[in-house]
Motif scaffolding. Structure first.
Motif, PDB file in Angstrom:
ATOM      1  N   PHE A 150       0.897  -1.637   0.439  1.00  0.00           N
ATOM      2  CA  PHE A 150       0.086  -0.097  -0.017  1.00  0.00           C
ATOM      3  C   PHE A 150       0.768   1.660   0.066  1.00  0.00           C
ATOM      4  O   PHE A 150       1.904   1.166   0.456  1.00  0.00           O
ATOM      5  CB  PHE A 150      -0.724   0.149   1.278  1.00  0.00           C
TER       6      PHE A 150
ATOM      7  N   LEU B 202      -4.783   6.419   7.900  1.00  0.00           N
ATOM      8  CA  LEU B 202      -3.515   5.466   7.255  1.00  0.00           C
ATOM      9  C   LEU B 202      -2.957   4.552   7.978  1.00  0.00           C
ATOM     10  O   LEU B 202      -3.112   3.039   7.855  1.00  0.00           O
ATOM     11  CB  LEU B 202      -2.895   5.690   6.710  1.00  0.00           C
TER      12      LEU B 202
ATOM     13  N   SER C 250      -5.340   2.091  10.203  1.00  0.00           N
ATOM     14  CA  SER C 250      -6.232   1.312   9.566  1.00  0.00           C
ATOM     15  C   SER C 250      -5.014   0.111   9.008  1.00  0.00           C
ATOM     16  O   SER C 250      -5.846  -0.565   8.831  1.00  0.00           O
ATOM     17  CB  SER C 250      -6.734   1.724   7.846  1.00  0.00           C
ATOM     18  N   PHE C 251      -3.933   0.415   8.958  1.00  0.00           N
ATOM     19  CA  PHE C 251      -3.077  -0.600   8.120  1.00  0.00           C
ATOM     20  C   PHE C 251      -2.605  -1.476   9.434  1.00  0.00           C
ATOM     21  O   PHE C 251      -2.513  -2.029   9.558  1.00  0.00           O
ATOM     22  CB  PHE C 251      -1.751   0.222   7.954  1.00  0.00           C
TER      23      PHE C 251
ATOM     24  N   VAL D   5      -5.209  -3.784   8.914  1.00  0.00           N
ATOM     25  CA  VAL D   5      -4.375  -5.379   8.255  1.00  0.00           C
ATOM     26  C   VAL D   5      -3.785  -5.869   8.973  1.00  0.00           C
ATOM     27  O   VAL D   5      -3.839  -7.671   7.968  1.00  0.00           O
ATOM     28  CB  VAL D   5      -4.479  -4.368   7.243  1.00  0.00           C
TER      29      VAL D   5
ATOM     30  N   LEU E 202       2.757  -0.928   4.630  1.00  0.00           N
ATOM     31  CA  LEU E 202       2.784   0.311   4.109  1.00  0.00           C
ATOM     32  C   LEU E 202       3.660   1.487   3.940  1.00  0.00           C
ATOM     33  O   LEU E 202       5.026   1.150   4.290  1.00  0.00           O
ATOM     34  CB  LEU E 202       1.952   0.746   4.879  1.00  0.00           C
TER      35      LEU E 202
ATOM     36  N   VAL F 252      -1.731  -0.987  -4.579  1.00  0.00           N
ATOM     37  CA  VAL F 252      -2.614  -0.508  -4.128  1.00  0.00           C
ATOM     38  C   VAL F 252      -2.759   1.438  -3.745  1.00  0.00           C
ATOM     39  O   VAL F 252      -1.395   0.778  -2.705  1.00  0.00           O
ATOM     40  CB  VAL F 252      -3.744  -0.441  -3.186  1.00  0.00           C
TER      41      VAL F 252
ATOM     42  N   CYS G  86      -3.364   4.515  -1.818  1.00  0.00           N
ATOM     43  CA  CYS G  86      -4.247   4.711  -0.310  1.00  0.00           C
ATOM     44  C   CYS G  86      -4.122   6.498  -0.175  1.00  0.00           C
ATOM     45  O   CYS G  86      -3.341   7.561   0.236  1.00  0.00           O
ATOM     46  CB  CYS G  86      -3.790   4.169   1.008  1.00  0.00           C
TER      47      CYS G  86
ATOM     48  N   ILE H 192      -7.814   3.585  -3.080  1.00  0.00           N
ATOM     49  CA  ILE H 192      -8.370   3.659  -2.422  1.00  0.00           C
ATOM     50  C   ILE H 192      -8.099   5.374  -1.690  1.00  0.00           C
ATOM     51  O   ILE H 192      -7.645   6.006  -1.413  1.00  0.00           O
ATOM     52  CB  ILE H 192      -8.137   2.691  -0.902  1.00  0.00           C
TER      53      ILE H 192
ATOM     54  N   LYS I 150     -11.651  -1.826   2.992  1.00  0.00           N
ATOM     55  CA  LYS I 150     -11.528  -1.656   1.615  1.00  0.00           C
ATOM     56  C   LYS I 150     -10.059  -2.056   1.698  1.00  0.00           C
ATOM     57  O   LYS I 150      -9.810  -3.197   0.359  1.00  0.00           O
ATOM     58  CB  LYS I 150     -11.724  -0.197   1.166  1.00  0.00           C
ATOM     59  N   MET I 151      -8.576  -2.109   2.156  1.00  0.00           N
ATOM     60  CA  MET I 151      -7.650  -2.430   2.389  1.00  0.00           C
ATOM     61  C   MET I 151      -7.685  -3.912   2.093  1.00  0.00           C
ATOM     62  O   MET I 151      -7.002  -4.748   1.096  1.00  0.00           O
ATOM     63  CB  MET I 151      -7.179  -1.675   2.915  1.00  0.00           C
TER      64      MET I 151
ATOM     65  N   SER J  44      -8.978  -5.392  -0.909  1.00  0.00           N
ATOM     66  CA  SER J  44      -7.779  -5.195  -2.262  1.00  0.00           C
ATOM     67  C   SER J  44      -6.107  -7.140  -1.813  1.00  0.00           C
ATOM     68  O   SER J  44      -6.157  -6.684  -3.547  1.00  0.00           O
ATOM     69  CB  SER J  44      -7.578  -3.787  -2.113  1.00  0.00           C
TER      70      SER J  44
END
Length: 373
Positions: free
Chosen positions: A199, A214, A217-218, A221, A230, A272, A274, A297, A328-329, A332
């Motif tokens: 990402f 971010l 969120s990571f 993930v 990331l 992806v 972000c 995203i 969403k991550m 993907s």
């Protein structure tokens, strides 16, 4: 004899980043002058006159009044038929000076509102600057349809005065520069060769760009997909780097690289992009990544809803919702076929609707329309 026009910004970097192709095309028809806070006398574009003017980014009554007087004098001396401003400070000074100096055509392009994520007195003060710009300009552009809707809802311009060229974007994307071609050594140089999914965030590091969201969120993930990485690339505007470097996952699954002159290499390498931003005028980085074959995203805000076709060229999530972004991550990662389809669709969309050649053609044609050429 060519008609004289002036492009005005605060920082010369705006010309380099967004106006290079525009200036080359405009030169063919018009006598172009660039006005900005130039530090060096050497021209940044061959054969284009430039005038240095101290346009400080932050408000300063003394400095701004001095710049206003100087710009009025410049406009009266040069007798431009059209002045075209970009960015709030340049727009505010340019439109006042142009009105006082009697410049017939005064154009401003809105590329996002700094007050959109503000509140209270600061929001109202900054908003009044945009109201003044919209009132004094004879013509207005915005770089996305959703931004136009936002501005009209906020009573900034009248609807008949503002428009978007094509599908949006201030400058389009250079398709010769932004391509799917990957650098063979970049992953190795960044210690990412063992990461199965990357990402990427690329841009200025500040709170409004959603960096903290971010990273949070990571973390979600990573708990499910520890093979993911990331990569954060950009200049640190708000001393956020220490927070990143002190994170438990730093240099293990979260990596940082300073701002780069070759963003296309990072985009082509990533799986992806972000962009969890709280405010954007359009989100040019989204289209640049799409041209490199990298879906995005992004937060569901005005500007990014134009740059991303949700479920087709990328995915949108509820702004500020770290769980939604994480979902969403994760999607993907776990749906490679859907991601591949988004990659192909995004590339085609960038090529057909957002090339820099098309963007410049639309702007030059708009000038022709205004000036009766």
């Amino acid at each position: 004899m060519k008609k004289k026009i002036a492009l005005v910004v605060s920082s010369p970097m705006t010309f380099k980043a967004f106006y290079k192709n525009h200036i080359e095309k405009l030169q063919e028809k018009y006598d172009v002058t660039l006005i900005a806070n130039f530090d060096q006398p050497e021209p940044i574009f061959d054969g284009v006159k430039q005038i240095a003017l101290n346009l400080e980014r932050k408000p300063s009554i003394v400095s701004d009044l001095k710049a206003l007087k100087q710009m009025i004098d410049i406009f009266k001396k040069e007798k431009f038929i059209l002045v075209h401003s970009t960015t709030p400070k340049a727009g505010f000074i340019t439109q006042i000076a142009g009105f006082i100096a009697g410049v017939k055509f005064r154009l401003h392009i809105f590329t996002g509102q700094v007050w959109a994520s503000q509140s209270g007195i600061k929001r109202q003060a900054l908003k009044k600057i945009d109201v003044a710009i919209a009132s004094l300009a004879t013509h207005l552009l915005a770089d996305s349809e959703s931004q136009v809707e936002f501005l009209i809802k906020e009573s900034i311009p009248v609807k008949s005065k503002i428009k978007v060229l094509g599908n949006g974007s201030i400058s389009g994307v250079d398709l010769n520069k932004f391509t799917p071609k990957e650098s063979d050594s970049l992953k190795s140089n960044l210690n990412l060769q063992n990461k199965a999914f990357i990402f990427l965030f690329i841009g200025r590091l500040n709170k409004d760009k959603g960096i903290f969201d971010l990273i949070k969120s990571f973390e979600i993930v990573h708990s499910k997909h520890p093979e993911a990485a990331l990569l954060i690339v950009g200049s640190d505007e708000e001393n956020i780097l220490p927070f990143i470097q002190n994170h438990v996952l730093y240099n293990k699954s979260i990596f940082y690289h300073e701002a780069t002159p070759r963003p296309q290499d990072f985009m082509a390498m990533a799986d992806v992009l972000c962009l969890p931003s709280y405010r954007e005028g359009f989100g040019s980085v989204i289209i640049e990544a799409a041209a490199c074959g990298t879906p995005s995203i992004g937060s569901k805000i005005y500007g990014l809803t134009d740059a991303i076709e949700d479920g087709k060229s990328g995915y949108l999530f509820q702004v500020g919702c770290t769980e939604s972004l994480a979902n969403k991550m994760i999607y993907s990662i776990e749906n490679p076929e859907a991601l591949q389809q988004a990659s192909k669709y995004g590339m085609q969309r960038a090529e057909e609707n957002f090339s820099d050649e098309l963007s410049s053609k639309l702007l030059v044609n708009y000038y022709h329309l205004i000036l009766g050429d």
